[in-house]
Structures are given as C-alpha cells and as structure tokens.
Design a protein around this motif. Sequence first.
Motif, PDB file in Angstrom:
ATOM      1  N   ASN A 190       0.819  -1.226   0.000  1.00 30.89           N
ATOM      2  CA  ASN A 190       0.000   0.000   0.000  1.00 30.89           C
ATOM      3  C   ASN A 190       0.854   1.277   0.000  1.00 30.89           C
ATOM      4  O   ASN A 190       0.371   2.358   0.300  1.00 30.89           O
ATOM      5  N   ILE A 191       2.124   1.106  -0.360  1.00 24.32           N
ATOM      6  CA  ILE A 191       3.004   2.278  -0.438  1.00 24.32           C
ATOM      7  C   ILE A 191       3.420   2.522  -1.890  1.00 24.32           C
ATOM      8  O   ILE A 191       3.808   1.593  -2.601  1.00 24.32           O
TER       9      ILE A 191
ATOM     10  N   ASP B  58       1.142   6.638   1.089  1.00 23.24           N
ATOM     11  CA  ASP B  58       0.245   5.508   1.323  1.00 23.24           C
ATOM     12  C   ASP B  58      -0.911   5.619   0.322  1.00 23.24           C
ATOM     13  O   ASP B  58      -1.493   6.691   0.160  1.00 23.24           O
TER      14      ASP B  58
ATOM     15  N   SER C 138      -3.601   3.440   0.339  1.00 26.23           N
ATOM     16  CA  SER C 138      -4.723   2.571   0.709  1.00 26.23           C
ATOM     17  C   SER C 138      -6.082   3.267   0.681  1.00 26.23           C
ATOM     18  O   SER C 138      -7.118   2.625   0.787  1.00 26.23           O
ATOM     19  N   LEU C 139      -6.105   4.595   0.509  1.00 33.25           N
ATOM     20  CA  LEU C 139      -7.397   5.283   0.402  1.00 33.25           C
ATOM     21  C   LEU C 139      -7.932   5.242  -1.030  1.00 33.25           C
ATOM     22  O   LEU C 139      -9.028   5.729  -1.304  1.00 33.25           O
ATOM     23  N   LEU C 140      -7.133   4.711  -1.958  1.00 33.56           N
ATOM     24  CA  LEU C 140      -7.563   4.663  -3.358  1.00 33.56           C
ATOM     25  C   LEU C 140      -7.594   3.210  -3.820  1.00 33.56           C
ATOM     26  O   LEU C 140      -6.830   2.383  -3.342  1.00 33.56           O
ATOM     27  N   SER C 141      -8.485   2.938  -4.759  1.00 36.50           N
ATOM     28  CA  SER C 141      -8.450   1.591  -5.319  1.00 36.50           C
ATOM     29  C   SER C 141      -7.762   1.695  -6.669  1.00 36.50           C
ATOM     30  O   SER C 141      -7.825   2.730  -7.335  1.00 36.50           O
TER      31      SER C 141
ATOM     32  N   ALA D  93      -2.314   9.378  -0.499  1.00 37.08           N
ATOM     33  CA  ALA D  93      -2.907   9.786  -1.774  1.00 37.08           C
ATOM     34  C   ALA D  93      -4.414   9.861  -1.575  1.00 37.08           C
ATOM     35  O   ALA D  93      -5.029   8.900  -1.106  1.00 37.08           O
ATOM     36  N   ILE D  94      -5.014  11.018  -1.898  1.00 37.37           N
ATOM     37  CA  ILE D  94      -6.452  11.180  -1.631  1.00 37.37           C
ATOM     38  C   ILE D  94      -7.301  11.111  -2.888  1.00 37.37           C
ATOM     39  O   ILE D  94      -8.495  10.865  -2.819  1.00 37.37           O
ATOM     40  N   THR D  95      -6.701  11.361  -4.041  1.00 40.92           N
ATOM     41  CA  THR D  95      -7.467  11.267  -5.279  1.00 40.92           C
ATOM     42  C   THR D  95      -6.500  11.060  -6.437  1.00 40.92           C
ATOM     43  O   THR D  95      -5.314  11.329  -6.328  1.00 40.92           O
ATOM     44  N   LYS D  96      -7.070  10.543  -7.513  1.00 39.01           N
ATOM     45  CA  LYS D  96      -6.248  10.186  -8.657  1.00 39.01           C
ATOM     46  C   LYS D  96      -6.656  11.073  -9.822  1.00 39.01           C
ATOM     47  O   LYS D  96      -7.828  11.336 -10.021  1.00 39.01           O
ATOM     48  N   LEU D  97      -5.685  11.569 -10.589  1.00 39.23           N
ATOM     49  CA  LEU D  97      -6.074  12.243 -11.812  1.00 39.23           C
ATOM     50  C   LEU D  97      -5.191  11.724 -12.925  1.00 39.23           C
ATOM     51  O   LEU D  97      -4.009  11.493 -12.704  1.00 39.23           O
TER      52      LEU D  97
END
Lengths: 75, 360
Positions: free
Chosen positions: A15-16, A29, A31-34, A49-53
């Motif tokens: 998860n890193i 980390d 683990s907050l994203l799939s 990481a809180i969001t992906k773009l």
Amino acid sequence: MCLAIPGVVKEIRGNIAVVDYGGVVKEADISLLSDVRVGDYVIVHVGYAITKLTESEAKESIATWKEALERLAGF
Amino acid sequence: MLAFKDFRSRKLAKRCIEAIEKLSAGESYTFMHVCGTHEQTITRHGLRSLLPENIRLIAGPGCPVCVTPASDVDAAVALAGDGKVVLTYGDALRVPGSELSLAQVKARGGDVRVVYSIREAIKLAKAEPEKEFVFFSIGLDTTAPSIAAEVARGLPANLSILNALRLTVPVMELLLGMGDLHFEGYLAPGHVSAIIGARAYEVIPRAYGMPVVISGFEPLDVLLSIAMLIKQVKEGEARVENEYTRAVSYEGNVIAQELVSRVFEVSTVHWRGIGRVPFSGLKLREEYAEWDARLKYDLREDRGIDIRPGCSCHLVITGKLSPQECRMFRSACTPAKPYGPCMVSQEGTCNVAYRYSQEV
Ligand code: SF4
C-alpha cells in the motif's frame, strides 16, 4: 499542511507508492484509493494519496476550461 | 509532466477576467472561500487586484491550525510538560495556547517533534516502546482519512491521538446562519471536496439558497469558478457546480468516507474565533477509545484563551476584517513572532497576507 500537490506514481510496494513531484521523490500511502497504477497522477495530502487524476484528464481539462469559458460568457 | 503551467497561462487568465467583467457588469458580487490554499493562490497571484472592483473575495475559516482552540493546544502543552512525546505537523508547532505554544514548551525541554504524517508518528512510537507518544491531530476533512486508516489498522499501544479534526460543511452552514455576513456564493475547497465529494455541499443551495462552486487551486481554476458563481447568481440559481473535475467527483473518495465513519463519530466542537459549531468535529468511536489521548490521560475540557486582547483573528476567520485592518498586523504580529493564530500557519489569512503583500 493542507497543501496537496500532484505527483506521478513511479513504483508500488503493497500500500506504499513512490511518488515523484517533478524531481522530489517521496513515499505515499495509497490505501485510500483503489486501483492505483504506475504512471497514475495522484494528489497526496499528509502522506496519503487522496485522489487520482490521469494525464489525459488534466490535459483535457484545459480544453474543457476553454469550452466552459465560451459557454459562460461567449468568449 | 502534466501541463499544469497551462493553468497559469496569462492569456487565458486575461480572457477569463474579461469574461468576468462582462458577466458582472453593473452589479457587485462578494464570494467567500474557506480554504487556506485558495487564499494562497488568490494572494500570490494578485487576483484581488486583477479582478474588477465590483468583485470581492473574502476568506473564511479554511486553516485548520487557526481554528484549533487554545484548549486543545493547552492539552498538548500539558502532555509535553508531563514527559509525553508530543508529535504534530510543523504548522501546529507555534500556534499559541492560552499561555504557551508547543514550540515554547519544546524550548523549555519538552519532547515535541514534527512529523509529516501519522505513519511517521507510528514509526517513532514503535522505535521507542518505553516512551508514551501523543499525536496532536489537527486537520479538516482532507486529513481525517489518514488518521482513520491507521486507527482502523490498529496503533501501537504507546501512541494515542489528541484529536482536533474538524469538518468543513457544518461551519459553512454556520456562517450562513449568522446573518451578519453578506456574500453571494461559496468557492468550495478542492481537496476537502476530493474526499467528501460534490454531493456533500448540496445542503447549502438547498437550505440556504447559496450557490457553491468547487474550485481547483491554479489561478485559472479560481477565476473560472468565480465566473461560474456570477453566472449562477445572475440567473437566480443556486446549485453545486464542480470546476475541479480533474480531481473531484460527485461521490468523493468513498473508501476514505467509509474509513472515517467507521473510526469516528460526528461531534459538536468548539472552533477558535467562532465558537461551538454543531456536528463539526470528529470523535473516536468507543471501539477505539484505547487510543483516545483525552480518555487515556483523563484530560478535561478547560476553557482556553482563544483570542488575546488586540487580536482580530475571530473577525479575520469569519471574513469580516482583512488582516491589514488589524492594528497588530506587521507591528506586534509577524510570522516570526505570531501574536494570534491566523499568523502562524502558512495557510493562515494573516500569514499569507504578510508573505505576499509586498509582491502584489
Ligand atoms: S495580524 Fe495577528 S493579531 Fe492581528 S488578527 Fe492576524 S493573527 Fe491576530
């Protein structure tokens, strides 16, 4: 502390992720994203990481931006 | 690399400002943002002076360090004075408590250390199992998931959380209910929104008739969001629009939301300079009580001194006064020697105004 900046994922171990912010490399980390993959752009806040773009989304949004302006004010 | 510099393009910015001029002609508009990072974008790029005079941007409570009550800082200071290792983000170090800041207690020999994330706190606690560690957890909706993720996994027995997490939407609601603030729309914070999603703001147009636009952090994001807000007001509409679609979805980060509600329950907490805000805080659920520093060390809620005589932070936080209008600004209060909480953090409105005011 709320500054959250985008970086690109270079490597994933469990998860890193190793994230590159235009030359500065740090672990985050994920683990907050799939479904994070190498090459994804992520926004990292206090080490997570809180969001992906994706690159295409970001590029598109410039075009989207121009469109939006035209729609809003006829420019 | 991503074409982020495109978001700073002067040509596009000029076009956007022309669009705003055209859209807003003949009317005046005031918009409030609630995010320290928005304040940095606005001030660093001089957006207030680039915008036409009929557009006013005001800063609301968007800096977690600024709104953390003195009583919470006092609790952290007391723990550090009592031989615990207190860990916190760099921004929180110099925020004044009723008497001392964590930086001051550190200078007097207290073990206070700066960490970048809770992961680092866990590493430090594991490395010295004979010591008691307390993580002073300040932050908004954006920070809560990181804490929740680690608490759900289980913290070391010698680490506990002194929690000061706060939620953004309830305070946005409270400001609208106060009745003495007049503005036409909210610019909602992009990264808080990445977690809570556009959906979370729907109560604001529905219950208060107030337009909301979620905005990114490049100058062009902010300018476009302003144009979107003006358009809503002009058309007599109030809804949630999302300018920052490259990072924010309607649902938000569902994994993060689930973790936060698994680990925390919503509670009513005190905000520095604002007062008690219903359902605006997070409290560890009973299952995780062993890591709650307040219970572990039997900390009592004391009333702290939030605003010292002469500091106008309570007015700055609620958008009623600009930092320059405070008599202490630049004289008795500077980032090197902050008198009030709004001067401490890089996101504090007074701190931002101090750092960028010469350049504007
Ligand atoms: S300049 Fe200092 S004293 Fe004045 S409102 Fe800001 S933080 Fe408070």
